[in-house]
Design an enzyme around this catalytic site. Structure first.
Site, mmCIF file in Angstrom:
data_model
loop_
_atom_site.group_PDB
_atom_site.id
_atom_site.type_symbol
_atom_site.label_atom_id
_atom_site.label_comp_id
_atom_site.label_asym_id
_atom_site.label_seq_id
_atom_site.Cartn_x
_atom_site.Cartn_y
_atom_site.Cartn_z
ATOM 1 N N SER A 252 0.802 -1.221 0.000
ATOM 2 C CA SER A 252 0.000 0.000 0.000
ATOM 3 C C SER A 252 0.831 1.266 0.000
ATOM 4 O O SER A 252 0.312 2.339 -0.315
ATOM 5 C CB SER A 252 -0.929 0.014 1.216
ATOM 6 O OG SER A 252 -0.196 -0.132 2.420
ATOM 7 N N ASP B 23 -3.587 7.855 8.253
ATOM 8 C CA ASP B 23 -4.728 7.076 8.746
ATOM 9 C C ASP B 23 -4.345 6.080 9.842
ATOM 10 O O ASP B 23 -5.117 5.185 10.160
ATOM 11 C CB ASP B 23 -5.406 6.338 7.585
ATOM 12 C CG ASP B 23 -4.467 5.374 6.861
ATOM 13 O OD1 ASP B 23 -3.332 5.176 7.343
ATOM 14 O OD2 ASP B 23 -4.868 4.819 5.822
ATOM 15 N N HIS C 274 -0.655 4.443 7.231
ATOM 16 C CA HIS C 274 0.054 5.031 6.098
ATOM 17 C C HIS C 274 0.372 6.500 6.383
ATOM 18 O O HIS C 274 -0.199 7.097 7.299
ATOM 19 C CB HIS C 274 -0.802 4.905 4.834
ATOM 20 C CG HIS C 274 -1.330 3.524 4.622
ATOM 21 N ND1 HIS C 274 -2.575 3.135 5.066
ATOM 22 C CD2 HIS C 274 -0.763 2.435 4.041
ATOM 23 C CE1 HIS C 274 -2.767 1.859 4.763
ATOM 24 N NE2 HIS C 274 -1.686 1.413 4.147
#
Length: 380
Positions: free
Chosen positions: A33, A333, A336
């Site tokens: 991610s 968040d 990340h």
């Protein structure tokens, strides 16, 4: 909280000519991610966290599948080299094709195949995408990019490969399942061998320039700060958990040893270690040692609780809140980073000192222009 922005946000590294700088012809990206520009979004038909606002609010002004408020490290590198933003492999080539580059990174991906975890009693429910699966996609795509072995080797020799960040999810799985630190440390050479296999396979196909990132200081990230909230090993000067950061440094040291081994095997290839650990620690240390006050380790976007993370409400949920200025935060968040933090890391890879050699030494000239001259949102 400091009133000034976390990072200098006025300038971005971009080459003057949008078509490229004559150094790299293509960019290929593998990872999770930290580098995913939309693969998970497409494969899950939009039913993921990063498909909902406020993801993407800072730059794209809409969710794009990136797990941040804006651009990622790969986006800043692509901009700096005069490339369009990386197309996710799952999106397909579109009208322009994949000749300029393609991103195989998928949020949640692991360095190791899922059976590794299942053999050790760890169910992995959110992904079965490993580095080898991403490499399989790459090999599947390659014949459409070049017609002969010679053509393929020339293409790969003039391409930039980003091999990661990857491996972070392997450790998240193990820590989250309550595995002991000693057991998780035993996974480190296995994870780094998997990264090494990818690099070796790419070089044997013809790759010449590879950027290989290490791990972040995970003891400063809300997901770990929350998971180990009651740890007695907090660093009073930073607020981070020292033993977790020690583990990240242990991982990074062994990754660098693996890269040294590969450099000896492939002396004609340029294998660059990308330091993702020290940029974040430098942000925290620099702010904590000046008059601006301590930088927060809280997530910008979340549902409250310790570090604004860890309860059933997550960023992207209707009941989640978002900070007024993400550039004042490292964490977006809870898992990340913000665009501001990613920009700072990318700057250090392009200019130094967080890559050796820095990318600018491979692709000069790279010049500074204002952020309002950067890619338009519809380039994403």
């Amino acid at each position: 909280m400091a009133s000034s922005t976390l990072l200098p946000l006025i300038l971005v590294f971009l080459h003057g000519l949008r078509g490229g700088n004559g150094c790299f012809t293509t960019i290929f990206s593998f990872g999770d991610s930290i580098a995913d520009t939309g693969n998970l979004l497409i494969s899950e038909h939009g039913n993921i966290q990063s498909a909902r606002p406020p993801y993407g609010q800072t730059f794209f002004h809409r969710p794009t599948g990136r797990y941040s408020d804006g651009r990622l490290i790969i986006d800043f590198i692509a901009e700096a080299l005069g490339f369009p933003f990386m197309r996710p492999f799952q999106e397909g080539p579109g009208d322009g094709g994949f000749r300029r580059g393609v991103n195989f990174a998928v949020a949640g991906a692991t360095a190791l195949d899922v059976h590794f975890f299942r053999e050790r009693g760890m169910d992995v429910l959110w992904t079965n995408i490993s580095l080898q699966i991403q490499f399989g996609w790459f090999k599947e795509l390659l014949p459409s990019l070049c017609s002969t072995d010679s053509d393929c080797r020339n293409l790969l020799a003039t391409s930039l490969f980003l091999a990661g960040e990857i491996g972070g999810n392997d450790y998240v799985i193990a820590f989250g399942r309550g595995k002991s630190l000693s057991e998780i440390k035993s996974y480190v050479p296995i994870v780094n061998h998997a990264i090494g296999v990818l690099i070796n396979d790419l070089i044997e196909l013809g790759a010449k320039t590879l950027l290989v990132p290490g791990n972040f200081p995970i003891g400063c990230i809300p997901v770990f700060l929350t998971l180990f909230e009651h740890s007695e090993d907090h660093d009073l000067s930073t607020g981070c958990i020292k033993w977790l950061n020690d583990f990240a440094q242990y991982q990074n040291k062994h990754l660098q040893l693996e890269l040294d081994r590969l450099r000896a095997l492939h002396p004609l290839a340029t294998i660059i270690y990308a330091d993702y650990y020290n940029p974040i620690m430098n942000i925290i240390s620099n702010h904590n040692n000046n008059s601006n006050g301590k930088v927060t380790l809280d997530a910008c976007c979340g549902g409250g609780g310790p570090y604004n993370f860890g309860n059933p409400v997550h960023c992207g949920d209707d009941r989640a809140s978002v900070c007024d200025d993400p550039s004042l935060y490292i964490s977006w968040d809870g898992v990340h980073l913000t665009e501001a933090a990613y920009r700072f890391i990318a700057e250090g890879l392009l200019e130094g000192p967080y890559a050796d050699p820095p990318i600018k030494e491979l692709c000069s000239p790279i010049r500074l222009i204002r952020d309002d001259q950067a890619h338009k949102v519809d380039d994403a």
